[in-house]
Design a protein around this motif. Sequence first.
Motif, PDB file in Angstrom:
ATOM      1  N   GLU A 230      38.942  37.189  67.331  1.00  0.00           N
ATOM      2  CA  GLU A 230      39.759  37.740  68.428  1.00  0.00           C
ATOM      3  C   GLU A 230      40.525  36.614  69.101  1.00  0.00           C
ATOM      4  O   GLU A 230      39.930  35.615  69.506  1.00  0.00           O
ATOM      5  CB  GLU A 230      38.851  38.417  69.464  1.00  0.00           C
ATOM      6  CG  GLU A 230      38.623  39.888  69.245  1.00  0.00           C
ATOM      7  CD  GLU A 230      39.906  40.713  69.143  1.00  0.00           C
ATOM      8  OE1 GLU A 230      40.753  40.616  70.048  1.00  0.00           O
ATOM      9  OE2 GLU A 230      40.072  41.419  68.131  1.00  0.00           O
ATOM     10  N   THR A 232      42.215  34.380  71.982  1.00  0.00           N
ATOM     11  CA  THR A 232      41.958  34.215  73.421  1.00  0.00           C
ATOM     12  C   THR A 232      43.160  33.574  74.101  1.00  0.00           C
ATOM     13  O   THR A 232      43.381  33.780  75.295  1.00  0.00           O
ATOM     14  CB  THR A 232      40.725  33.318  73.651  1.00  0.00           C
ATOM     15  OG1 THR A 232      40.865  32.150  72.826  1.00  0.00           O
ATOM     16  CG2 THR A 232      39.445  34.031  73.273  1.00  0.00           C
ATOM     17  N   MET A 237      47.456  36.274  71.748  1.00  0.00           N
ATOM     18  CA  MET A 237      47.176  37.664  72.134  1.00  0.00           C
ATOM     19  C   MET A 237      48.459  38.487  72.053  1.00  0.00           C
ATOM     20  O   MET A 237      48.463  39.632  71.590  1.00  0.00           O
ATOM     21  CB  MET A 237      46.569  37.720  73.538  1.00  0.00           C
ATOM     22  CG  MET A 237      45.124  37.223  73.567  1.00  0.00           C
ATOM     23  SD  MET A 237      44.535  36.803  75.210  1.00  0.00           S
ATOM     24  CE  MET A 237      44.241  38.423  75.890  1.00  0.00           C
ATOM     25  N   TYR A 325      49.022  33.863  66.394  1.00  0.00           N
ATOM     26  CA  TYR A 325      47.959  34.810  66.038  1.00  0.00           C
ATOM     27  C   TYR A 325      47.431  34.528  64.616  1.00  0.00           C
ATOM     28  O   TYR A 325      46.227  34.398  64.409  1.00  0.00           O
ATOM     29  CB  TYR A 325      48.496  36.239  66.145  1.00  0.00           C
ATOM     30  CG  TYR A 325      47.507  37.286  65.712  1.00  0.00           C
ATOM     31  CD1 TYR A 325      46.212  37.328  66.259  1.00  0.00           C
ATOM     32  CD2 TYR A 325      47.839  38.251  64.753  1.00  0.00           C
ATOM     33  CE1 TYR A 325      45.292  38.276  65.851  1.00  0.00           C
ATOM     34  CE2 TYR A 325      46.921  39.204  64.345  1.00  0.00           C
ATOM     35  CZ  TYR A 325      45.651  39.217  64.890  1.00  0.00           C
ATOM     36  OH  TYR A 325      44.731  40.162  64.489  1.00  0.00           O
TER      37      TYR A 325
END
Length: 330
Positions: A230, A232, A237, A325
């Motif tokens: 994921e 951060t 993001m 990303y």
Amino acid sequence: MVLAGCARNAPQDALDPAGPLARSADSLFKTVFWAAVVPIFVIVEGALLFFVLRYRQRSDKDAPVQTHGHTPVEVIWTIIPAAILAVVAVPTIAKIFEFAKRPSGDVLEVTVKAHQWWWEYQYPDLGPSPDRPLIGANELHIPIDRPVLVTLESEDVIHAFWVPRLSGKQDVVPGRKNHLTLIAEEPGEYLGQCAEYCGLSHANMRLKVIAMTQDDFDAWAEAQADPAVEPTDPLAMKGKELFLTGQFAGGAACSTCHVVEGTPAVGKVGPSLTHVASRTTIAGATLDFPGDLEAWLRNPPEEKPGSKMPNLKLTDEEVDALMAYLRGLE
Ligand code: CUA
């Protein structure tokens, strides 16, 4: 033509076999090579040159004696080619059976799916369940000293899977399951190449086999089975949001075609990007990751002609966010 074989990172370099099957193919090549060079090239071409020079016409008096029918000579030039063909045929047929034999013992099974123009790898025994195999692309990880039974399937046209230093070459035919065994003895990277013309970017359909010790392989497989990291960092993001839902000037969101495990992205057209940052190449193993990622995102068909990934006409901000990303997906 000889210089064309000197390309940097030329996958066709098979001079240094790195496994038992590749060595077997190499020995057959040498047998056939010398059976062709000595009797055919040297003796036949030499005799041809000799007779052309010796009996060339200078005047009518030079005509050699003419004969018709000579049984001993005809017997000899039937037996010699038959013997040469036997020298080529017997080991060739023996190797066909040797290569077709399914390996036994502690075999790792991998399904290779060929796409225009990249390779997908599925490890049915390493994923959470048989219908959810571990999935990779372009870079095939295998353990050393263990036979890897590769099942070859095509998603579109005929391709051929070829890693010269590890095994022979096998066609990948739509609607069929062909098999090939890979065995590597030393950890390392072994380059491969699609070996059947399959369209515009056939030459850009490369691959890399990464052979590792069983422990390293187990660690790699365990990390690959995890869902995606994921992000951060705010830029990454933003990149994830664009990846999942972004509408770009040149097309729809990345998630339409790519899967990232643990997110709503479940596209099946392109390679899985769940752990794309653990790979060193993209685009059919022709571009470096992450070095060439920006060029790829900006205009894929320019980097790989005919690429299914269109030029999305991304803005600078979109490129930056998507790169942040993707580079985090280790
Ligand atoms: Cu795939 Cu050539």
